[in-house]
Each structure stands twice: as C-alpha cells, then as structure tokens.
Design a protein around this motif. Sequence first.
Motif, PDB file in Angstrom:
ATOM      1  N   HIS A   1      58.322 -17.104 -18.827  1.00  0.00           N
ATOM      2  CA  HIS A   1      58.087 -18.384 -19.503  1.00  0.00           C
ATOM      3  C   HIS A   1      57.583 -19.462 -18.556  1.00  0.00           C
ATOM      4  O   HIS A   1      56.974 -20.429 -18.991  1.00  0.00           O
ATOM      5  N   GLY A   2      57.846 -19.293 -17.265  1.00  0.00           N
ATOM      6  CA  GLY A   2      57.401 -20.295 -16.306  1.00  0.00           C
ATOM      7  C   GLY A   2      56.052 -20.003 -15.688  1.00  0.00           C
ATOM      8  O   GLY A   2      55.550 -20.775 -14.874  1.00  0.00           O
ATOM      9  N   ILE A   3      55.429 -18.898 -16.080  1.00  0.00           N
ATOM     10  CA  ILE A   3      54.136 -18.537 -15.486  1.00  0.00           C
ATOM     11  C   ILE A   3      53.030 -19.372 -16.115  1.00  0.00           C
ATOM     12  O   ILE A   3      52.929 -19.460 -17.329  1.00  0.00           O
ATOM     13  N   TYR A   4      52.195 -19.954 -15.288  1.00  0.00           N
ATOM     14  CA  TYR A   4      51.091 -20.782 -15.757  1.00  0.00           C
ATOM     15  C   TYR A   4      49.744 -20.105 -15.529  1.00  0.00           C
ATOM     16  O   TYR A   4      48.801 -20.324 -16.281  1.00  0.00           O
ATOM     17  N   ALA A   5      49.660 -19.272 -14.503  1.00  0.00           N
ATOM     18  CA  ALA A   5      48.400 -18.600 -14.203  1.00  0.00           C
ATOM     19  C   ALA A   5      48.664 -17.289 -13.484  1.00  0.00           C
ATOM     20  O   ALA A   5      49.715 -17.104 -12.868  1.00  0.00           O
ATOM     21  N   MET A   6      47.690 -16.408 -13.572  1.00  0.00           N
ATOM     22  CA  MET A   6      47.730 -15.129 -12.872  1.00  0.00           C
ATOM     23  C   MET A   6      46.522 -15.026 -11.956  1.00  0.00           C
ATOM     24  O   MET A   6      45.438 -15.505 -12.279  1.00  0.00           O
ATOM     25  N   GLY A   7      46.738 -14.371 -10.823  1.00  0.00           N
ATOM     26  CA  GLY A   7      45.641 -14.206  -9.892  1.00  0.00           C
ATOM     27  C   GLY A   7      45.584 -12.790  -9.352  1.00  0.00           C
ATOM     28  O   GLY A   7      46.555 -12.051  -9.388  1.00  0.00           O
ATOM     29  N   TRP A   8      44.400 -12.435  -8.883  1.00  0.00           N
ATOM     30  CA  TRP A   8      44.202 -11.191  -8.156  1.00  0.00           C
ATOM     31  C   TRP A   8      43.712 -11.538  -6.751  1.00  0.00           C
ATOM     32  O   TRP A   8      42.824 -12.396  -6.596  1.00  0.00           O
ATOM     33  N   PHE A   9      44.262 -10.856  -5.776  1.00  0.00           N
ATOM     34  CA  PHE A   9      43.873 -11.003  -4.390  1.00  0.00           C
ATOM     35  C   PHE A   9      43.635  -9.603  -3.824  1.00  0.00           C
ATOM     36  O   PHE A   9      44.042  -8.610  -4.416  1.00  0.00           O
ATOM     37  N   ARG A  10      43.014  -9.550  -2.679  1.00  0.00           N
ATOM     38  CA  ARG A  10      42.851  -8.265  -2.001  1.00  0.00           C
ATOM     39  C   ARG A  10      42.987  -8.456  -0.503  1.00  0.00           C
ATOM     40  O   ARG A  10      42.740  -9.548   0.020  1.00  0.00           O
ATOM     41  N   GLN A  11      43.373  -7.378   0.158  1.00  0.00           N
ATOM     42  CA  GLN A  11      43.522  -7.421   1.608  1.00  0.00           C
ATOM     43  C   GLN A  11      43.017  -6.120   2.196  1.00  0.00           C
ATOM     44  O   GLN A  11      43.552  -5.039   1.901  1.00  0.00           O
ATOM     45  N   ALA A  12      41.977  -6.233   3.005  1.00  0.00           N
ATOM     46  CA  ALA A  12      41.421  -5.087   3.712  1.00  0.00           C
ATOM     47  C   ALA A  12      42.115  -4.950   5.063  1.00  0.00           C
ATOM     48  O   ALA A  12      42.670  -5.933   5.576  1.00  0.00           O
ATOM     49  N   PRO A  13      42.103  -3.761   5.653  1.00  0.00           N
ATOM     50  CA  PRO A  13      42.764  -3.558   6.951  1.00  0.00           C
ATOM     51  C   PRO A  13      42.253  -4.537   7.994  1.00  0.00           C
ATOM     52  O   PRO A  13      41.040  -4.705   8.160  1.00  0.00           O
ATOM     53  N   GLY A  14      43.179  -5.194   8.666  1.00  0.00           N
ATOM     54  CA  GLY A  14      42.817  -6.113   9.735  1.00  0.00           C
ATOM     55  C   GLY A  14      42.307  -7.461   9.275  1.00  0.00           C
ATOM     56  O   GLY A  14      41.892  -8.279  10.110  1.00  0.00           O
ATOM     57  N   LYS A  15      42.330  -7.697   7.964  1.00  0.00           N
ATOM     58  CA  LYS A  15      41.827  -8.972   7.442  1.00  0.00           C
ATOM     59  C   LYS A  15      42.928  -9.715   6.694  1.00  0.00           C
ATOM     60  O   LYS A  15      43.928  -9.133   6.291  1.00  0.00           O
ATOM     61  N   GLU A  16      42.691 -11.016   6.490  1.00  0.00           N
ATOM     62  CA  GLU A  16      43.641 -11.821   5.732  1.00  0.00           C
ATOM     63  C   GLU A  16      43.516 -11.535   4.236  1.00  0.00           C
ATOM     64  O   GLU A  16      42.482 -11.052   3.766  1.00  0.00           O
ATOM     65  N   ARG A  17      44.573 -11.861   3.523  1.00  0.00           N
ATOM     66  CA  ARG A  17      44.548 -11.714   2.072  1.00  0.00           C
ATOM     67  C   ARG A  17      43.507 -12.670   1.493  1.00  0.00           C
ATOM     68  O   ARG A  17      43.463 -13.852   1.854  1.00  0.00           O
ATOM     69  N   GLU A  18      42.689 -12.161   0.585  1.00  0.00           N
ATOM     70  CA  GLU A  18      41.521 -12.884   0.077  1.00  0.00           C
ATOM     71  C   GLU A  18      41.626 -13.060  -1.433  1.00  0.00           C
ATOM     72  O   GLU A  18      41.934 -12.103  -2.163  1.00  0.00           O
ATOM     73  N   PHE A  19      41.329 -14.274  -1.890  1.00  0.00           N
ATOM     74  CA  PHE A  19      41.312 -14.542  -3.331  1.00  0.00           C
ATOM     75  C   PHE A  19      40.167 -13.796  -3.990  1.00  0.00           C
ATOM     76  O   PHE A  19      39.058 -13.723  -3.457  1.00  0.00           O
ATOM     77  N   VAL A  20      40.460 -13.259  -5.193  1.00  0.00           N
ATOM     78  CA  VAL A  20      39.439 -12.551  -5.958  1.00  0.00           C
ATOM     79  C   VAL A  20      39.158 -13.273  -7.277  1.00  0.00           C
ATOM     80  O   VAL A  20      38.017 -13.627  -7.568  1.00  0.00           O
ATOM     81  N   ALA A  21      40.212 -13.494  -8.070  1.00  0.00           N
ATOM     82  CA  ALA A  21      40.014 -14.097  -9.391  1.00  0.00           C
ATOM     83  C   ALA A  21      41.337 -14.652  -9.896  1.00  0.00           C
ATOM     84  O   ALA A  21      42.409 -14.222  -9.454  1.00  0.00           O
ATOM     85  N   ALA A  22      41.247 -15.583 -10.840  1.00  0.00           N
ATOM     86  CA  ALA A  22      42.445 -16.159 -11.462  1.00  0.00           C
ATOM     87  C   ALA A  22      42.158 -16.492 -12.917  1.00  0.00           C
ATOM     88  O   ALA A  22      40.992 -16.699 -13.299  1.00  0.00           O
ATOM     89  N   ILE A  23      43.222 -16.572 -13.699  1.00  0.00           N
ATOM     90  CA  ILE A  23      43.090 -16.893 -15.120  1.00  0.00           C
ATOM     91  C   ILE A  23      44.388 -17.535 -15.577  1.00  0.00           C
ATOM     92  O   ILE A  23      45.459 -17.243 -15.035  1.00  0.00           O
ATOM     93  N   TYR A  24      44.283 -18.433 -16.556  1.00  0.00           N
ATOM     94  CA  TYR A  24      45.489 -19.040 -17.093  1.00  0.00           C
ATOM     95  C   TYR A  24      46.305 -18.008 -17.883  1.00  0.00           C
ATOM     96  O   TYR A  24      45.746 -17.058 -18.440  1.00  0.00           O
ATOM     97  N   TRP A  25      47.607 -18.204 -17.915  1.00  0.00           N
ATOM     98  CA  TRP A  25      48.488 -17.314 -18.662  1.00  0.00           C
ATOM     99  C   TRP A  25      48.067 -17.264 -20.138  1.00  0.00           C
ATOM    100  O   TRP A  25      48.212 -16.240 -20.789  1.00  0.00           O
TER     101      TRP A  25
END
Length: 125
Positions: free
Chosen positions: A29-53
């Motif tokens: 009930h408290g979720i406002y949005a969902m996101g997808w991220f990705r992380q390749a070996p040796g790299k920082e976590r990277e934003f991919v996409a987001a959408i409202y709940w």
Amino acid sequence: QVLLAESGGGLVQAGGSLTLSCIVSGWTHGIYAMGWFRQAPGKEREFVAAIYWSGGLGYYADSVKGRFTISRDDGSITTFLQINSLKPEDTAVYYCAASSSRGPLMASPHDYDDWGQGTQVTVTS
C-alpha cells in the motif's frame, strides 16, 4: 515489509528478446513507483526504467529508450520489463525495486526502498 522477486532472465543471442517479471508481496500500500536497474560486473548499479504503481507511461534511461518497455497494471502485483534487440552490453544482473517516494519518477537507487535479488541476463554475440 515488501518482498520482490524477479524472474525471466537467461542466456540469449544478440538481437533476441526477453521479458522480465517482478512480483511484489507484503505491504504494497505504500509503494508509489517501481523501477528496474541493472548491474554489470565491475560496474555500478544503473537505472533502466521506472513506472508509477498506478501504471501509465514509463521513464527510461537514454541507453535503453526504444528497446525496453516497462509496464504494469494498477492493482497488479507484477511489473514487467520487455527487452528487445538485445545487445551484448545489456548483459547484467537486473533488479526490480519499489519506491515510496512521491513525485517524479526517480533514477537514483537511493530513492528506492526495497529490492529483489536480481535475475541474470546474458547476451551472446
């Protein structure tokens, strides 16, 4: 507590497609949005996409626009990430995340409260 579980990753040839799923359970009930991220070996976590709940149009990183589509239906516990025209550089662990922050869709991992364990996507050339 919110629990997230990703699925749908795998080994695919360049040019192929995958659909990742993220199922949410617990106190949603408290979720406002969902996101997808990705992380390749040796790299920082990277934003991919987001959408409202509640659904609607997605917000994308420039690197994936036109190839990735995030979707969900209002009231659904599942958020999808459709990935087309896969490239070797898309190889990464893909994570879904839930945010309780209200306002514009966010691209920073720090704006998300709960995370799944990730699903591996490997693209061969």
